[in-house]
Scaffold this active site. Sequence first.
Site, PDB file in Angstrom:
ATOM      1  N   VAL A 168       0.853  -1.195   0.000  1.00 38.60           N
ATOM      2  CA  VAL A 168       0.000   0.000   0.000  1.00 38.60           C
ATOM      3  C   VAL A 168       0.884   1.238   0.000  1.00 38.60           C
ATOM      4  O   VAL A 168       1.897   1.289   0.704  1.00 38.60           O
ATOM      5  CB  VAL A 168      -0.924   0.011   1.243  1.00 38.60           C
ATOM      6  CG1 VAL A 168      -1.624   1.360   1.399  1.00 38.60           C
ATOM      7  CG2 VAL A 168      -1.966  -1.109   1.155  1.00 38.60           C
ATOM      8  N   LYS A 169       0.470   2.206  -0.805  1.00 34.49           N
ATOM      9  CA  LYS A 169       1.140   3.509  -0.771  1.00 34.49           C
ATOM     10  C   LYS A 169       0.151   4.511  -0.196  1.00 34.49           C
ATOM     11  O   LYS A 169      -0.976   4.645  -0.686  1.00 34.49           O
ATOM     12  CB  LYS A 169       1.528   3.929  -2.189  1.00 34.49           C
ATOM     13  CG  LYS A 169       1.979   5.371  -2.306  1.00 34.49           C
ATOM     14  CD  LYS A 169       2.484   5.643  -3.698  1.00 34.49           C
ATOM     15  CE  LYS A 169       2.771   7.112  -3.891  1.00 34.49           C
ATOM     16  NZ  LYS A 169       3.446   7.364  -5.164  1.00 34.49           N
ATOM     17  N   THR A 170       0.555   5.191   0.869  1.00 40.52           N
ATOM     18  CA  THR A 170      -0.346   6.156   1.479  1.00 40.52           C
ATOM     19  C   THR A 170       0.456   7.378   1.897  1.00 40.52           C
ATOM     20  O   THR A 170       1.611   7.530   1.497  1.00 40.52           O
ATOM     21  CB  THR A 170      -1.130   5.498   2.647  1.00 40.52           C
ATOM     22  OG1 THR A 170      -2.195   6.354   3.031  1.00 40.52           O
ATOM     23  CG2 THR A 170      -0.249   5.215   3.856  1.00 40.52           C
TER      24      THR A 170
END
Length: 259
Positions: A168-170
Site C-alpha cells: 500500500v502507498k499512502t
Amino acid sequence: MKNRLSRIINPKTGHTVMLAVDHGYFQGPTSGLERPGEVITPLLPWADAVMLTRGVLRNTIDATISNPVVLRVSGGTSILKDDLSNEDITTSMRDAVRLNAAAVALSIFVGAPNEKQTLVNLARLVDEGEEYGMPVLAVTAVGRDMVRDARYLGLASRIAAELGASMVKTYYCENFGKVVEGCPVPIVIAGGKKIPEPEALKLAYNAIQEGAVGVDMGRNIFQSEDPIAMIQAVRSIVQEGYTPDEALELFNSLKGKKK
Ligand code: 5RP
C-alpha cells in the site's frame, strides 16, 4: 510474486526507495518532469524501484535498466475534471508482464464518488495479478475534501490490504503508527507536495521510524533544487539508517556538485 516483491523491497534491509514519476498520467507535463527520460535516468542508480506509466517507460527509458518497474495501470481522468476518482484499469496484465513489471499500481479513492468502482478495479487487478504472480500496489488517493488523518488513511490502507493488495502507498500523518498497525501488508509513503528538503527528509525518517518499509517519493525528489543529491539523502535514511540531520549534511555536501 515473492520474487517480484523481493526485487522492490530489499530483503536484506526490509526497506525500499521507490522513485514515483507517474504524475503525468493525470497531470500531464508536471513541473520538473517535463522531459521525463532526462530527469528519471540519472536518478535510477539510487532507486530500488521506479513507478511510471507504460508510455514513459516505452518512450523515454532505456530498455536495459535493471531497476524493477512498478507500472501505473490506473487512470482515465485528468486534472481538468473535478472528480479524479473516475478511474479505470488502463493497461492490461499481459502488457505489464510483457514490459517485465515487478508490480502494478492502481489508485483507490475511498470516500469519493467513485469509491466502489476503484475498489472493484483493485479486486479485479489482484485477481489478474494472481494468475501471473504479479503484486499489486494500491495507492490510497485522497480527494480534495478528505482529511489526511490516521483514521481515514488507516481505513483506506486496510481496505486495500483486505482486497488483496500486496503493498500500500499512502501518506504520512500524525499517529502514522496506527495506520501501519492496522495494515497487514507493507506500506510506503508518498512525499506529497514539494516541501523544503529538511522537512522532506524528516518526513521520510519519521515514516520509517513508525513502520513504513520505505518511500515512493516523487515531487520532493524531482522538484528539489538538486534531485540527484536529494535521492541520495533520502536513500541514506531509508536504507542506511541516517538521521535527518546526517542526511541533510549529505545533501548539502552533494548539492551543486558536477554530476
Ligand atoms: C498519484 C501517485 C503519485 O505517484 C505519487 O503520489 C506522487 O508521489 P509524490 O506525492 O511524492 O510526488 O501515486 O496518485
